[in-house]
Design a protein around this motif. Structure first.
Motif, PDB file in Angstrom:
ATOM      1  N   UNK A 136       0.828  -1.208   0.000  1.00 48.57           N
ATOM      2  CA  UNK A 136       0.000   0.000   0.000  1.00 48.57           C
ATOM      3  C   UNK A 136       0.864   1.260   0.000  1.00 48.57           C
ATOM      4  N   UNK A 166      -6.072 -22.949 -12.245  1.00 52.04           N
ATOM      5  CA  UNK A 166      -6.953 -23.203 -11.110  1.00 52.04           C
ATOM      6  C   UNK A 166      -6.173 -23.780  -9.934  1.00 52.04           C
ATOM      7  N   UNK A 221      -4.264 -21.088  -8.308  1.00 54.69           N
ATOM      8  CA  UNK A 221      -5.181 -20.202  -7.593  1.00 54.69           C
ATOM      9  C   UNK A 221      -5.560 -20.802  -6.240  1.00 54.69           C
ATOM     10  N   UNK A 262      -2.700 -20.387  -3.952  1.00 56.64           N
ATOM     11  CA  UNK A 262      -2.412 -19.013  -3.545  1.00 56.64           C
ATOM     12  C   UNK A 262      -3.451 -18.490  -2.561  1.00 56.64           C
ATOM     13  N   UNK A 263      -4.712 -18.812  -2.791  1.00 54.48           N
ATOM     14  CA  UNK A 263      -5.785 -18.323  -1.920  1.00 54.48           C
ATOM     15  C   UNK A 263      -7.042 -19.168  -2.138  1.00 54.48           C
ATOM     16  N   UNK A 275      -9.819 -19.620  -0.590  1.00 55.36           N
ATOM     17  CA  UNK A 275     -11.109 -18.961  -0.392  1.00 55.36           C
ATOM     18  C   UNK A 275     -11.467 -18.130  -1.629  1.00 55.36           C
ATOM     19  N   UNK A 276     -10.498 -17.354  -2.100  1.00 53.37           N
ATOM     20  CA  UNK A 276     -10.740 -16.534  -3.293  1.00 53.37           C
ATOM     21  C   UNK A 276     -10.995 -17.425  -4.501  1.00 53.37           C
ATOM     22  N   UNK A 330     -14.510 -18.322  -4.633  1.00 56.87           N
ATOM     23  CA  UNK A 330     -15.363 -17.176  -4.960  1.00 56.87           C
ATOM     24  C   UNK A 330     -15.226 -16.695  -6.400  1.00 56.87           C
ATOM     25  N   UNK A 331     -14.211 -17.164  -7.138  1.00 58.21           N
ATOM     26  CA  UNK A 331     -14.196 -16.825  -8.568  1.00 58.21           C
ATOM     27  C   UNK A 331     -14.710 -18.000  -9.385  1.00 58.21           C
ATOM     28  N   UNK A 332     -15.253 -18.999  -8.714  1.00 57.27           N
ATOM     29  CA  UNK A 332     -15.904 -20.077  -9.446  1.00 57.27           C
ATOM     30  C   UNK A 332     -14.999 -21.231  -9.825  1.00 57.27           C
ATOM     31  N   UNK A 380     -19.159 -10.967  -7.628  1.00 51.40           N
ATOM     32  CA  UNK A 380     -19.125 -10.568  -6.221  1.00 51.40           C
ATOM     33  C   UNK A 380     -17.733 -10.097  -5.836  1.00 51.40           C
ATOM     34  N   UNK A 420      -7.998  -9.102   0.811  1.00 52.72           N
ATOM     35  CA  UNK A 420      -6.833  -9.951   1.034  1.00 52.72           C
ATOM     36  C   UNK A 420      -7.239 -11.416   1.207  1.00 52.72           C
ATOM     37  N   UNK A 421      -8.261 -11.652   2.026  1.00 60.61           N
ATOM     38  CA  UNK A 421      -8.626 -13.033   2.327  1.00 60.61           C
ATOM     39  C   UNK A 421      -9.497 -13.661   1.237  1.00 60.61           C
ATOM     40  N   UNK A 422     -10.299 -12.858   0.574  1.00 58.31           N
ATOM     41  CA  UNK A 422     -11.300 -13.445  -0.298  1.00 58.31           C
ATOM     42  C   UNK A 422     -11.242 -12.961  -1.740  1.00 58.31           C
ATOM     43  N   UNK A 423     -10.257 -12.145  -2.056  1.00 67.17           N
ATOM     44  CA  UNK A 423     -10.230 -11.624  -3.416  1.00 67.17           C
ATOM     45  C   UNK A 423      -8.933 -11.908  -4.156  1.00 67.17           C
ATOM     46  N   UNK A 424      -7.842 -11.515  -3.547  1.00 65.58           N
ATOM     47  CA  UNK A 424      -6.574 -11.504  -4.264  1.00 65.58           C
ATOM     48  C   UNK A 424      -5.917 -12.873  -4.356  1.00 65.58           C
ATOM     49  N   UNK A 425      -5.211 -13.074  -5.471  1.00 68.06           N
ATOM     50  CA  UNK A 425      -4.207 -14.129  -5.544  1.00 68.06           C
ATOM     51  C   UNK A 425      -2.872 -13.395  -5.535  1.00 68.06           C
ATOM     52  N   UNK A 426      -2.310 -13.166  -4.352  1.00 68.39           N
ATOM     53  CA  UNK A 426      -1.203 -12.207  -4.236  1.00 68.39           C
ATOM     54  C   UNK A 426       0.030 -12.553  -5.072  1.00 68.39           C
ATOM     55  N   UNK A 429      -9.222 -14.689 -13.978  1.00 61.58           N
ATOM     56  CA  UNK A 429      -9.487 -15.976 -13.329  1.00 61.58           C
ATOM     57  C   UNK A 429     -10.920 -16.467 -13.572  1.00 61.58           C
ATOM     58  N   UNK A 430     -11.890 -15.575 -13.472  1.00 60.84           N
ATOM     59  CA  UNK A 430     -13.283 -16.013 -13.595  1.00 60.84           C
ATOM     60  C   UNK A 430     -13.681 -16.267 -15.047  1.00 60.84           C
ATOM     61  N   UNK A 433      -3.713  -0.590  -2.887  1.00 63.31           N
ATOM     62  CA  UNK A 433      -5.070  -1.063  -2.592  1.00 63.31           C
ATOM     63  C   UNK A 433      -6.087  -0.658  -3.656  1.00 63.31           C
ATOM     64  N   UNK A 485     -14.712  -9.140 -12.873  1.00 65.31           N
ATOM     65  CA  UNK A 485     -16.117  -9.433 -13.176  1.00 65.31           C
ATOM     66  C   UNK A 485     -16.595  -8.708 -14.414  1.00 65.31           C
TER      67      UNK A 485
END
Lengths: 326, 510
Positions: free
Chosen positions: A1, A203, A206, A209-210, A212-213, A216-218, B338, B344-350, B360-361, B404, B415
């Protein structure tokens, strides 16, 4: 950041001095160690460059290479598979048991590979549906699988001399190139293609790496995880069956013994992060060669094999240091 | 000459290729709350890291409590009396509240930890802060985020800190919890403890801070008394241009269009005890806001609508057809997208690239028989990087290196490239600086203009008021009301929130 991304980072020459070395070491640490090792060998071992040594090395590297490639995929998904050796033993035992009871050799091999795939399926399902830690699930298969393989094995003294397996193990394509080397190159090519080009590998990374994410991206985390462990199992089966073919014998106790350690070491040296998210196939290839080379060099210099283990450990530490992230 | 608790003069810090701080000064008085303001990348975090010894400074001088100060490590900084509370709490959830307060400095008798004394002191400190009801022996993870924050502050107080640095302390707190935090801050002030307060929320800065230091692009803009500033002026100083263009009304002009269709219709959704009989419908091209305090069920609602959790009762219709979504995969197939509140926990693939994160989607559509077209992937990534003005060195840059605001744009693009029918956005501008916020809000409005239905959850009322066509207000897992365009105002929303939790028997959502 707090990093200002609007400012170009690589404009000053100071950047080159401070960053480039770390980058090179990070990306090519395994390769650098590899080169140093070859140079050291060439200097200390006069016989090293003879074709015979090279061929033996390549044949030795075959099982570790295949298993390590499967392991790379598993580790990039954020998991680990320590049941690889046991899966090798199961697939070997199934193949030989069927063959000695009169089933054709091709079908026997097919069933051996199928049994390994089932083990992978079991691993994948327990990990993704029941959310049990990969190391625990594969530990279970490692313990039970080895025992199971011994029960399946009919007679440990059975020789496979003068069977199609013996022929396969010693077969040379065009009379020159050992079949193992061709299979190995083919598997490497397929894995490179899979990791670089398929949605499956993306996949997998992914999930590593995360997770949970990824959901959520299917990403279908269930089929992907199962797929990863099945691929690893099948590669173990090929490694196991080809090893039996080469030595024309099956010993379910020793087949693939401790290979999980060499495979994990190869992946570590190759720079695939154990936190998941990235599969480095080229790194694993050099890693596997290094792991085997150490043994060969120690042997050629007439040192006890125990030293090889210490050297391997040392190389892992050096490789990890070279690839460390600040 | 006035004495300051902290004097940082002419601080300079250069990273390879980047000047992060250039001749920056910061003066903190005894017992004041001082806001450190600036957009992301302005140098706030770097300045704090120089102060706390994480980065050595390249130029300048620091004096703390009238002595020269050249920090080298966390222990030394703590000993001097500086304590930092980060955005992401550095506490250990499995340990008890008491252990967290005293970890590393447990009171000891004869070499053994004296838990009785520790427990007593922990209670005293928390009582002083007005939190006598907290169970100091219970594990920290059982406490609310707000209480956890207070524990972090209690830890700071227990080391006799003279200066507490709070980096975005309110980003995960509800309005009420913020007030508790502010009360604690007042108490600290009375004890002559100074506070550096870093926040993106202007209201809070005006409510609690005495003075402000503003940074921009690594340079000092100036130091101001809060009384001399207006919101507008503060924002213009931070972004270096006229703020009216940024904070204008976004509201789409499309209100009242005839060709709208119902995209999603949810009836009487209930799940466990956290969501009770919520009904909501969203039309194409419409931005529907969801207002409510933390714990009001707003995030749970989003999860149910996106198939991440299944409702126990109630039904969801999408595009006029009954939809049973067992996982987000099903929702995505039906045209939903969505963005989680927790990037950090639910969105990114850092560790993956910007390109992979963005596509990805949409990968299944970019591939044939599972084989990916890298060219198609690259094309999409590049076009959205350009279109949305994402600041990145290229599609292959690892996601974790972006700021961020840019990460959030990538997640939105994830999306957008699927052309969704409905986007569910949970706190889309959390932790993003003012300029970035405005950009994201504009994007959302544009999307609605293109006919996408949008469900926007936010704890920032101004944001909802600026963007939404309708606002549903939740309280304690129920929908307590819905405001149409003409009725939307901060006052109305607050009334509903308050009314809802006081006498929920009387009020039912329309």
């Amino acid at each position: 950041m707090d990093r200002n991304v609007n400012t170009p980072i690589n404009t000053s020459t100071g950047w080159l001095k401070s960053i480039a070395w770390a980058e090179i070491l990070g990306n090519y640490g395994a390769q650098l160690v590899f080169l140093t090792l070859i140079a050291a060998c060439a200097l200390s071992t006069p016989k090293f460059f003879s074709l015979g040594t090279l061929e033996i090395t390549l044949l030795d590297v075959f099982p570790v290479m295949l298993v390590a490639l499967g392991m790379t995929l598993v580790i990039s998904s954020g998991g680990i598979d320590i049941s690889v050796g046991a899966i090798m033993a199961i697939s070997g035992a199934v193949t030989v048991a069927l063959y000695t009871s009169g089933v054709g050799w091709v079908l026997s091999m097919g069933c051996g590979i199928g049994a390994a795939a089932l083990c992978g399926l079991f691993n994948g399902v327990l990990i993704s549906i029941f959310r049990i830690q990969p190391i625990i699930v594969t530990l279970v298969v490692m313990i039970a699988g080895r025992g199971l393989a011994r029960r399946i094995q009919v007679d440990p003294t059975t020789s496979l001399k003068s069977t199609p397996f013996d022929t396969l193990g010693l077969y040379r394509i065009a009379g020159k190139v050992p079949v193992q080397i061709v299979i190995m190159l083919a598997v490497i090519a397929v894995m490179l293609f899979v990791v670089k080009k398929t949605v499956f590998a993306k996949n997998t990374e992914a999930i590593g790496d995360n997770p949970r994410a990824a959901r959520l991206v299917g990403v279908n985390t269930l089929t992907t995880t199962v797929g990863v462990y099945v691929v690893c199992g099948v590669l173990c089966a090929i490694a196991g069956i080809m090893t039996i073919a080469r030595i024309a014998q099956l010993n379910a106790v020793t087949l693939g013994g401790f290979i999980e350690l060499d495979a994990i070491a190869a992946v570590a040296i190759g720079g695939t992060p154990f936190s998941g998210g990235r599969a480095r196939i080229l790194g694993t290839i050099t890693g596997a060669i290094i792991v085997i080379l150490v043994g060969v060099i120690v042997g050629l210099n007439k040192m006890p094999d125990d030293y090889a283990k210490v050297f391997k450990a040392l190389i892992i530490v050096i490789a990890m240091w070279a690839q460390r992230r600040k | 000459m006035e004495h300051y608790l902290l004097e940082m003069k002419g601080i300079g810090k250069t990273f390879p290729g980047v000047v992060a701080l250039d001749d920056v000064s910061l003066f903190i008085r005894y017992g004041e709350v001082h806001a450190l303001m600036g957009e992301n990348g302005a140098g706030k975090s770097t300045l704090i890291k120089v102060l706390t010894g994480i980065y050595p400074r390249d130029a300048g001088e620091i004096r703390f409590d009238r002595n020269g100060f050249s920090p080298t490590g966390a222990a030394q900084v703590q000993q001097a009396g500086i304590s930092t509370i980060y955005q992401e709490l550095n506490l250990i959830p499995h340990l008890s509240v008491c252990e967290n307060i005293f970890i590393g400095r447990e009171p000891k008798t004869r070499g053994l930890i004296d838990w009785k004394t520790a427990e007593k002191r922990a209670k005293e400190i928390l009582t002083d802060m007005g939190l006598q009801e907290v169970d100091v022996l219970g594990p920290l993870r059982k406490q609310s985020v707000a209480t956890q924050q207070m524990v972090a502050i209690a830890r700071a107080i227990s080391i006799d800190a003279k200066l507490v640095v709070m980096d975005e302390p309110t980003s995960s707190l509800s309005e009420k919890e913020v007030q508790t935090l502010f009360r604690v801050i007042e108490t600290l002030k009375e004890q002559n403890i100074s506070i550096i307060f870093i926040s993106h929320k202007l209201d809070e800065v005006f409510e609690i801070c005495d003075r402000a230091t503003i940074l921009r692009d690594g340079r000092l803009v100036g130091q101001y008394s809060i009384g001399d500033l207006t919101k507008l002026k503060l924002v213009s100083l931070m972004i270096g241009r006229d703020a009216t263009s940024v904070l204008g009304k976004n509201k789409s002009v499309s209100t009242g269009r005839e060709d709208r269709q119902v995209v999603l219709k949810a009836t009487n959704l209930s799940r466990a005890r956290r969501t009770t009989e919520i009904s909501i419908d969203i039309n194409s091209g419409e931005i529907v806001g969801v207002a409510g305090l933390l714990g009001s069920g707003r995030t749970e609602l989003a999860r149910i609508l996106f198939g991440d959790e299944m409702q126990d009762r109630g039904r969801i219709e999408i595009g006029g057809k009954s939809a049973r979504m067992k996982s987000p995969r099903d929702a995505i197939r039906l045209g939903l997208g969505f963005c989680s509140e927790d990037r950090k926990e639910e969105g990114l693939f850092p560790n993956m690239s910007v390109m992979d994160n963005m596509t990805m989607a949409v990968l299944p559509e970019l591939s044939k028989a599972g084989v990916l077209s890298r060219r198609a992937q690259l094309e999409i990534a590049q076009s959205y990087i350009d279109k949305m003005g994402i600041a990145t060195s290229g599609p292959n840059q690892p996601m974790k290196e972006l700021s961020g605001g840019n990460q959030q744009k990538v997640l939105l693009a994830r999306w957008l490239c699927k052309n969704p029918m409905l986007m569910i956005l949970d706190e889309p501008t959390r932790g993003i600086d003012v300029g970035g916020k405005a950009e994201i809000e504009n994007l959302i409005t544009e999307l609605a203009g293109d006919g996408v239905a949008i469900l926007m959850i936010s704890s920032e009322m101004e944001e909802l008021i600026r963007s939404c066509d309708r606002i549903a207000v939740l309280s304690e897992g129920r929908k307590v009301g819905e405001l149409a365009a003409k009725e939307i105002s901060e006052e109305h929303i607050m009334q509903l929130m308050a009314h809802g939790s006081d006498s929920r028997e009387d009020v039912h959502g329309p």
